[in-house]
Design a protein around this motif. Structure first.
Motif, PDB file in Angstrom:
ATOM      1  N   VAL A 152       0.836  -1.206   0.000  1.00  0.00           N
ATOM      2  CA  VAL A 152       0.000   0.000   0.000  1.00  0.00           C
ATOM      3  C   VAL A 152       0.868   1.252   0.000  1.00  0.00           C
ATOM      4  N   VAL A 196      -5.805   1.334  -2.745  1.00  0.00           N
ATOM      5  CA  VAL A 196      -6.953   1.416  -1.838  1.00  0.00           C
ATOM      6  C   VAL A 196      -7.779   0.151  -2.044  1.00  0.00           C
ATOM      7  N   GLU A 246     -12.148  -0.316   1.453  1.00  0.00           N
ATOM      8  CA  GLU A 246     -11.903   1.096   1.760  1.00  0.00           C
ATOM      9  C   GLU A 246     -12.593   2.045   0.775  1.00  0.00           C
ATOM     10  N   ARG A 247     -13.218   1.485  -0.225  1.00  0.00           N
ATOM     11  CA  ARG A 247     -13.892   2.302  -1.244  1.00  0.00           C
ATOM     12  C   ARG A 247     -15.407   2.268  -1.028  1.00  0.00           C
ATOM     13  N   ASN A 278     -11.844  -2.627   7.583  1.00  0.00           N
ATOM     14  CA  ASN A 278     -10.956  -2.873   6.457  1.00  0.00           C
ATOM     15  C   ASN A 278      -9.662  -3.470   6.997  1.00  0.00           C
ATOM     16  N   ASP A 308      -8.078  -7.188  -4.610  1.00  0.00           N
ATOM     17  CA  ASP A 308      -6.956  -6.738  -3.789  1.00  0.00           C
ATOM     18  C   ASP A 308      -5.824  -7.762  -3.812  1.00  0.00           C
TER      19      ASP A 308
END
Length: 170
Positions: free
Chosen positions: A38, A44, A48-49, A94, A120
């Motif tokens: 990160v 992100v 986290e979105r 998260n 991710d």
């Protein structure tokens, strides 16, 4: 690979599969490792979105806030409705806040990273020069060479053996 004895509807019946040579990490990706990714990329995570208004037009804004499902054991004496009653949507949960916005991963740098979506995991794997295992590769590695066994140690369930497989990453 697969099982006829599974209570999971998505589990396929056993079948022959060919697995060519592959490498798989021995341990899960840690908070520290994911944090390096990160920091280097500015990535992100999905959790986290906010949910897209275009994709979820009927949801009010407060239901599209970033978050993730958090596992909570059912309290003793409370009748469980379904296995999904163990999971609760938590706004602000998260990878950096595993139980919600009031939690943190301080002093947990060697714990496995959580609240990571497939997208991710793919991004991390690409960044680290690796790839995600296929389902067959993962099952082959998890079985440790046992063919057709229900558990990684054989066919008989053993709470003791199950606990031996737990990894404590402290």
């Amino acid at each position: 690979m697969g099982s006829d004895n599974s209570s999971f509807v998505e589990e396929r019946s056993p079948g022959d599969a060919t697995v060519t040579n592959f490498c798989i990490d021995k341990y899960e990706v840690t908070n520290a490792q994911f944090g390096e990714f990160v920091k280097a990329t500015g990535y992100v995570t999905v959790a986290e979105r906010p949910l897209s208004q275009k994709q979820f037009p009927d949801l009010p804004d407060e239901q599209r806030l970033p978050g993730s499902l958090v596992f909570e054991m059912v309290k003793p004496g409370v009748k469980q409705v379904s296995f999904l009653s163990w999971w609760h949507w938590t706004t602000g949960a998260n990878w950096q806040h595993p139980f919600g916005p009031d939690s943190a991963i301080a002093n947990k740098s060697n714990y496995p990273v959580v609240h990571i979506a497939y997208e991710d995991a793919l991004a991390y794997a690409k960044w680290s020069g690796k790839s995600l295992p296929t389902e067959v590769q993962w099952e082959y590695a998890a079985r440790g060479g046992l063919d057709g066994a229900t558990y990684t140690w054989g066919d008989e369930y053993s709470e003791h053996r199950d606990k031996l497989n737990d990894r404590k990453l402290c």
